[in-house]
Design a protein around this motif. Structure first.
Motif, PDB file in Angstrom:
ATOM      1  N   TYR A   1       0.930  -1.615  -0.064  1.00 44.96           N
ATOM      2  CA  TYR A   1      -0.592   0.008   0.103  1.00 44.96           C
ATOM      3  C   TYR A   1       0.791   1.411   0.179  1.00 44.96           C
ATOM      4  O   TYR A   1       2.073   0.783   0.357  1.00 44.96           O
ATOM      5  CB  TYR A   1      -0.876  -0.333   0.853  1.00 44.96           C
ATOM      6  N   ALA A   2       0.316   2.499  -0.144  1.00 41.46           N
ATOM      7  CA  ALA A   2       0.899   3.778  -0.520  1.00 41.46           C
ATOM      8  C   ALA A   2       0.374   4.823   0.852  1.00 41.46           C
ATOM      9  O   ALA A   2      -0.630   5.123   0.636  1.00 41.46           O
ATOM     10  CB  ALA A   2       0.568   4.256  -2.228  1.00 41.46           C
ATOM     11  N   SER A   3       1.104   4.890   1.583  1.00 42.86           N
ATOM     12  CA  SER A   3       0.706   5.841   2.565  1.00 42.86           C
ATOM     13  C   SER A   3       1.462   7.179   2.715  1.00 42.86           C
ATOM     14  O   SER A   3       2.715   6.866   2.725  1.00 42.86           O
ATOM     15  CB  SER A   3       1.210   4.921   4.283  1.00 42.86           C
ATOM     16  N   ASP A   4       1.205   7.907   2.788  1.00 40.63           N
ATOM     17  CA  ASP A   4       1.511   8.730   3.386  1.00 40.63           C
ATOM     18  C   ASP A   4       2.014   9.358   4.757  1.00 40.63           C
ATOM     19  O   ASP A   4       2.549  10.847   4.928  1.00 40.63           O
ATOM     20  CB  ASP A   4       1.152  10.534   3.177  1.00 40.63           C
ATOM     21  N   ARG A   5       2.171   8.797   5.489  1.00 40.95           N
ATOM     22  CA  ARG A   5       2.179   9.152   7.227  1.00 40.95           C
ATOM     23  C   ARG A   5       3.655   9.431   7.029  1.00 40.95           C
ATOM     24  O   ARG A   5       3.993   9.446   8.799  1.00 40.95           O
ATOM     25  CB  ARG A   5       2.579   7.476   7.928  1.00 40.95           C
TER      26      ARG A   5
ATOM     27  N   TRP B   1       5.109  11.564   2.552  1.00 44.41           N
ATOM     28  CA  TRP B   1       5.651  11.409   1.403  1.00 44.41           C
ATOM     29  C   TRP B   1       4.341  10.148   1.206  1.00 44.41           C
ATOM     30  O   TRP B   1       4.588   8.908   2.031  1.00 44.41           O
ATOM     31  CB  TRP B   1       6.884  11.502   0.778  1.00 44.41           C
ATOM     32  N   TRP B   2       4.072  10.436   0.004  1.00 43.60           N
ATOM     33  CA  TRP B   2       3.661   8.997  -0.096  1.00 43.60           C
ATOM     34  C   TRP B   2       3.881   7.843  -0.471  1.00 43.60           C
ATOM     35  O   TRP B   2       4.874   8.236  -2.078  1.00 43.60           O
ATOM     36  CB  TRP B   2       2.367   9.268  -1.182  1.00 43.60           C
ATOM     37  N   ASN B   3       4.624   6.898  -0.052  1.00 45.26           N
ATOM     38  CA  ASN B   3       6.034   5.961  -0.227  1.00 45.26           C
ATOM     39  C   ASN B   3       5.198   4.803  -0.301  1.00 45.26           C
ATOM     40  O   ASN B   3       3.934   4.273   0.462  1.00 45.26           O
ATOM     41  CB  ASN B   3       6.923   6.595   0.669  1.00 45.26           C
ATOM     42  N   LEU B   4       6.060   3.919  -0.587  1.00 40.20           N
ATOM     43  CA  LEU B   4       4.913   2.173  -0.609  1.00 40.20           C
ATOM     44  C   LEU B   4       5.745   1.837   0.311  1.00 40.20           C
ATOM     45  O   LEU B   4       6.676   1.592   0.933  1.00 40.20           O
ATOM     46  CB  LEU B   4       5.362   1.203  -2.143  1.00 40.20           C
ATOM     47  N   TYR B   5       4.714   0.314   0.980  1.00 42.96           N
ATOM     48  CA  TYR B   5       4.620  -0.022   2.539  1.00 42.96           C
ATOM     49  C   TYR B   5       4.685  -1.892   1.587  1.00 42.96           C
ATOM     50  O   TYR B   5       3.637  -1.953   1.368  1.00 42.96           O
ATOM     51  CB  TYR B   5       4.238   0.295   3.840  1.00 42.96           C
ATOM     52  N   ARG B   6       5.290  -2.278   2.545  1.00 40.34           N
ATOM     53  CA  ARG B   6       4.807  -4.177   2.269  1.00 40.34           C
ATOM     54  C   ARG B   6       4.635  -4.828   3.317  1.00 40.34           C
ATOM     55  O   ARG B   6       5.476  -4.509   4.388  1.00 40.34           O
ATOM     56  CB  ARG B   6       5.508  -5.402   1.669  1.00 40.34           C
ATOM     57  N   ASP B   7       3.136  -4.970   3.943  1.00 42.42           N
ATOM     58  CA  ASP B   7       3.246  -5.051   5.646  1.00 42.42           C
ATOM     59  C   ASP B   7       3.823  -4.267   6.177  1.00 42.42           C
ATOM     60  O   ASP B   7       3.844  -4.713   7.494  1.00 42.42           O
ATOM     61  CB  ASP B   7       3.577  -6.776   5.613  1.00 42.42           C
ATOM     62  N   GLY B   8       3.509  -2.839   6.116  1.00 48.44           N
ATOM     63  CA  GLY B   8       4.141  -2.276   7.190  1.00 48.44           C
ATOM     64  C   GLY B   8       5.323  -2.001   6.595  1.00 48.44           C
ATOM     65  O   GLY B   8       5.706  -1.267   7.685  1.00 48.44           O
ATOM     66  N   VAL B   9       5.484  -2.286   5.975  1.00 51.76           N
ATOM     67  CA  VAL B   9       7.200  -2.215   5.956  1.00 51.76           C
ATOM     68  C   VAL B   9       8.036  -1.321   5.023  1.00 51.76           C
ATOM     69  O   VAL B   9       7.434  -1.583   3.877  1.00 51.76           O
ATOM     70  CB  VAL B   9       8.230  -3.313   5.863  1.00 51.76           C
ATOM     71  N   PRO B  10       8.636  -0.158   5.347  1.00 50.62           N
ATOM     72  CA  PRO B  10       8.327   0.919   3.384  1.00 50.62           C
ATOM     73  C   PRO B  10       9.893   0.056   3.151  1.00 50.62           C
ATOM     74  O   PRO B  10      10.608  -0.598   3.182  1.00 50.62           O
ATOM     75  CB  PRO B  10       9.623   1.895   4.296  1.00 50.62           C
ATOM     76  N   LEU B  11       9.491   0.191   1.397  1.00 55.98           N
ATOM     77  CA  LEU B  11      10.409  -0.875   0.767  1.00 55.98           C
ATOM     78  C   LEU B  11      11.405   0.372   0.012  1.00 55.98           C
ATOM     79  O   LEU B  11      12.323   0.020  -0.141  1.00 55.98           O
ATOM     80  CB  LEU B  11       8.690  -0.909  -0.503  1.00 55.98           C
ATOM     81  N   CYS B  12      10.861   1.431   0.334  1.00 54.58           N
ATOM     82  CA  CYS B  12      11.798   2.887  -0.136  1.00 54.58           C
ATOM     83  C   CYS B  12      11.263   3.699  -0.308  1.00 54.58           C
ATOM     84  O   CYS B  12      10.867   4.519  -0.867  1.00 54.58           O
ATOM     85  CB  CYS B  12      11.401   2.684  -2.182  1.00 54.58           C
ATOM     86  N   PRO B  13      11.435   4.186   1.022  1.00 54.61           N
ATOM     87  CA  PRO B  13      11.505   5.625   1.798  1.00 54.61           C
ATOM     88  C   PRO B  13      12.202   6.190   1.080  1.00 54.61           C
ATOM     89  O   PRO B  13      13.134   6.941   1.565  1.00 54.61           O
ATOM     90  CB  PRO B  13      11.885   5.072   3.170  1.00 54.61           C
ATOM     91  N   ARG B  14      11.686   8.066   0.619  1.00 54.55           N
ATOM     92  CA  ARG B  14      12.504   8.776  -0.372  1.00 54.55           C
ATOM     93  C   ARG B  14      11.083  10.098  -0.330  1.00 54.55           C
ATOM     94  O   ARG B  14       9.382   9.885   0.517  1.00 54.55           O
ATOM     95  CB  ARG B  14      12.595   8.684  -2.271  1.00 54.55           C
ATOM     96  N   GLU B  15      12.197  11.154  -0.749  1.00 55.04           N
ATOM     97  CA  GLU B  15      11.140  12.175  -0.103  1.00 55.04           C
ATOM     98  C   GLU B  15      10.208  12.677  -1.795  1.00 55.04           C
ATOM     99  O   GLU B  15      10.812  13.668  -2.233  1.00 55.04           O
ATOM    100  CB  GLU B  15      11.800  13.196   0.399  1.00 55.04           C
ATOM    101  N   GLU B  16       9.554  11.789  -2.398  1.00 51.33           N
ATOM    102  CA  GLU B  16       9.012  12.250  -3.770  1.00 51.33           C
ATOM    103  C   GLU B  16       7.136  11.268  -2.941  1.00 51.33           C
ATOM    104  O   GLU B  16       7.283  10.303  -1.910  1.00 51.33           O
ATOM    105  CB  GLU B  16       9.276  11.316  -4.859  1.00 51.33           C
ATOM    106  N   GLU B  17       6.580  11.287  -4.376  1.00 51.59           N
ATOM    107  CA  GLU B  17       5.529  10.852  -4.051  1.00 51.59           C
ATOM    108  C   GLU B  17       5.129   9.463  -4.772  1.00 51.59           C
ATOM    109  O   GLU B  17       5.834   9.416  -6.299  1.00 51.59           O
ATOM    110  CB  GLU B  17       4.645  11.607  -4.574  1.00 51.59           C
ATOM    111  N   PHE B  18       4.728   8.277  -3.839  1.00 50.96           N
ATOM    112  CA  PHE B  18       4.199   7.369  -4.648  1.00 50.96           C
ATOM    113  C   PHE B  18       3.040   6.791  -5.185  1.00 50.96           C
ATOM    114  O   PHE B  18       2.671   5.827  -5.344  1.00 50.96           O
ATOM    115  CB  PHE B  18       4.986   5.881  -4.528  1.00 50.96           C
ATOM    116  N   ALA B  19       2.145   7.953  -4.707  1.00 50.47           N
ATOM    117  CA  ALA B  19       0.972   8.224  -5.261  1.00 50.47           C
ATOM    118  C   ALA B  19       0.575   9.514  -5.304  1.00 50.47           C
ATOM    119  O   ALA B  19       0.851  10.019  -5.306  1.00 50.47           O
ATOM    120  CB  ALA B  19       0.304   7.053  -3.752  1.00 50.47           C
TER     121      ALA B  19
END
Length: 650
Positions: A251-255, A258-276
């Motif tokens: 899922y994509a969350s902005d917690r 920034w909207w970043n991608l997570y897999r089962d709550g773990v960030p996959l590619c934390p960046r200061e950019e939007e994935f959603a």
């Protein structure tokens, strides 16, 4: 090379050409091995058709007039179709705009309705269909009106029989969820078929404020059991969710802001950019998991790229090609990824990426230069300084024509474009509407004012309770900066926008003396009336975050509304309105005009039957473009060729 005043340069980009190229492909998907998508037809009453790309590369529209593949769920719509191959032939379900019924279509046969009509309010509406042939059903979002008011509505997940048995029988439709939540997105089913995931949120939140990700078990009888919230909340926006091939939940969350991608709550590619991005339409898709574990992503800061993310390393490899902007639509099949991309030199086209070879190519709606591309604008990406030193992002399109130069030291007129939303942004892509003006010698400045998306949550929340302040200030700051640096003529500045941009335009004309004129398109003009039921359900509580709760700050609503301060308007303006608009209804424009009457402000009002929120018909768009150019010609003292004169009344 001709020496001619700005605004009088001859251009091959006329209003008819602009209208013919309005809109772009949307809602891509696969039917078997074939890529399908929706595409606009402005010359056919503005309908959207469904396009099929066969295996041999042949492209065809599969539904003739009057079929119009478009959903009205939350009025802005959502993904309106789904398809697969059954018994060697494609089977597609789609929403038809005219009656909002769900239809089943197989090539060679007439579409057959799957859902009934309802005489109540806006009836029954559908979005994000998901075909489940093993169950003989299509699961989707059902929006059902329970009364005649715009907020008399409920939304649930529902299962519609594929055999047509519900075409006249509402009771034959199974509801998969209750209506405890005001808004829901379509379900995503896990690879083993045992779980479903979807998003929910409630008033007064908008989906970019806060949503919840819900997961439920899918029982053998096709019911959903034990729904539970696994992520999200009032201050966390989950924009999209989907299942990976291994059964993990992405899922994509902005917690983090920034909207970043997570897999089962773990960030996959934390960046200061939007994935959603903002969920204005149900079914927007910014990522799609592939069977091999990789994830296709539309990502970026300000602009967007199409890339392939390796969840194990967090590395992204972007597709090579000329495209600098990708729309929020993605589909995957095997090692193939399909999206819709564009650039400042090309309009949106359907792009396929082969993840095995890394090759990207155009497979549909291929851009063809309708005129010599030397007439296209050459945009600049700029960051300006606004009040309190805040950054303001903008795209500047100087006047440009390969055969013309201005005389002497003449400075060009400029029009500030305020985008809609206001939770949106201006993509840096070829737009013939912009080229229509720049090729004639009129500059355009697209302003991503505070509140725009693409720059993180902090940037978009600058507009919280500041709508009509920050957006107005930021647009004015860019306009004045262009004048001060000698790019634009201070006495020939205009402002224009549609929807929320229409609001910013009107508010700018009542609050500032920056602009010599403005074009106001299907706007919000009366905040109190809009908040008290004069709009649709989706945005009916939007002003609580943009302005503040009406009961607590009524003075703020009156203070900022252009209708309440129409006496301050001294600059000429053009007001354009669709008479079928239920989002910003004609009553808003009519009240504003009533307040203007007698003030001797030159203006024109053009209303269009059969048009709603966002003009789609070619003849409408032609008239709008020519009227807008005529306004600028009269106010700025320009002499464009072959443009009918807009009659301004007082």
């Amino acid at each position: 090379m001709h020496t001619l005043p700005y605004g009088s340069w001859p251009s091959p980009i006329d209003a008819a050409l602009t209208a013919a190229h309005d809109g772009h492909p949307e809602y891509v998907g696969f039917v078997g091995d074939e890529a399908w998508w929706t595409e606009p037809r402005p010359e056919e009453g503005g309908r959207r058709t469904l396009v099929r790309r066969r295996a041999d590369g042949h492209e065809e529209s599969v539904l003739p007039e009057p079929w119009n593949v478009r959903s009205r769920v939350i009025e802005y719509g959502g993904h309106p179709w789904a398809g697969l191959f059954l018994d060697g032939r494609p089977v597609v379900v789609f929403v038809n705009f005219a009656d909002q019924r769900l239809y089943r279509y197989e090539p060679g046969a007439e579409p057959r309705p799957l859902t009934p009509l309802s005489p109540v309010g806006g009836g029954l509406r559908w979005a994000e269909p998901l075909l489940l042939p093993d169950r003989g059903e299509v699961w989707c979002v059902l929006e059902e009106f329970t009364g005649d008011g715009p907020t008399d509505v409920r939304r649930v997940l529902a299962a519609v029989p594929l055999d047509g048995s519900a075409a006249q029988d509402r009771d034959a439709i199974r509801e998969l969820t209750d209506d405890a939540h005001r808004f829901v997105t379509g379900p995503r089913i896990s690879p083993d078929g045992g779980s479903a995931a979807w998003l929910v949120w409630d008033h007064p939140r908008m989906p970019w404020d806060g949503t919840e990700l819900v997961v439920a078990a899918v029982l053998d009888d096709g019911t959903l059991s034990r729904p539970r919230t696994v992520a999200g909340g009032p201050r966390e926006s989950i924009a999209q969710a989907d299942w990976a091939a291994d059964g993990s939940l992405l899922y994509a969350s902005d917690r983090t802001g920034w909207w970043n991608l997570y897999r089962d709550g773990v960030p996959l590619c934390p960046r200061e950019e939007e994935f959603a991005g903002p969920l204005w339409k149900l079914g927007h898709r910014w990522f799609a998991p592939l069977d091999n574990g990789l994830v296709a992503v539309v990502h970026g800061r300000g602009a967007t790229a199409l890339g392939i993310l390796d969840p194990e390393t967090g590395e992204i490899v972007d597709a090579a090609g000329p495209w600098t902007e990708f729309a929020p639509t993605l589909a995957v099949h095997g090692e193939r990824v399909v999206s819709v991309g564009a650039s400042p030199r090309s309009a949106y086209e359907v792009v396929e990426l082969d993840t095995r070879t890394g090759r990207a190519r155009v497979v549909g709606a291929e851009h063809e230069d309708a005129v010599d591309p030397a007439h296209y604008p050459e945009p600049q990406i700029r960051t300006f300084t606004g009040p309190a030193g805040r950054d303001i992002h903008a795209h500047i399109y100087p006047p440009h024509n390969p055969g013309c130069v201005p005389p002497g030291d003449e400075l060009p007129p400029y029009v500030v474009w305020a985008h809609g939303g206001p939770t949106s942004r201006s993509p840096l892509v070829l737009d013939l509407s912009i080229a229509y003006f720049t090729s004639r010698g009129i500059g355009v400045a697209e302003v991503d004012y505070g509140g725009s998306t693409g720059y993180g949550r902090e940037y978009r929340e600058r507009l919280r309770e500041q709508w009509g302040v920050v957006d107005v200030e930021d647009c004015a700051a860019v306009a004045l900066a262009l004048a001060e640096e000698g790019t634009a003529d201070r006495d020939r500045l205009a402002v224009r926008g549609g929807s929320a941009g229409g609001w910013t335009t009107a508010a700018s004309l009542t609050q500032t003396d920056v602009y010599a004129c403005g074009t106001i398109i299907y706007p919000v003009l009366d905040l109190a009336a809009w908040a008290e039921g004069e709009t649709h359900d989706f945005e009916s509580r939007y002003l609580e975050s943009l302005v503040g709760p009406l009961a607590e700050v009524p003075g703020r609503y009156a203070e900022r509304s252009p209708t309440e301060h129409a006496d301050r308007v001294t600059a000429p303006f053009l007001l354009l309105q669709g008479l079928d608009d239920v989002i910003c209804p004609p009553a808003q424009s009519e009240r504003f005009l009533e307040r203007i009457r007698g003030q001797r402000v030159p203006h024109a009002y053009i209303a269009f039957e059969g048009e709603g929120h966002g003009f789609r018909r070619a003849d409408t768009m032609i008239r709008c473009m020519e009227a807008e150019l005529s306004l600028y010609a009269q106010v700025f003292g320009l002499n464009p060729r072959g443009v009918p004169t807009l009659e301004l009344s007082k």
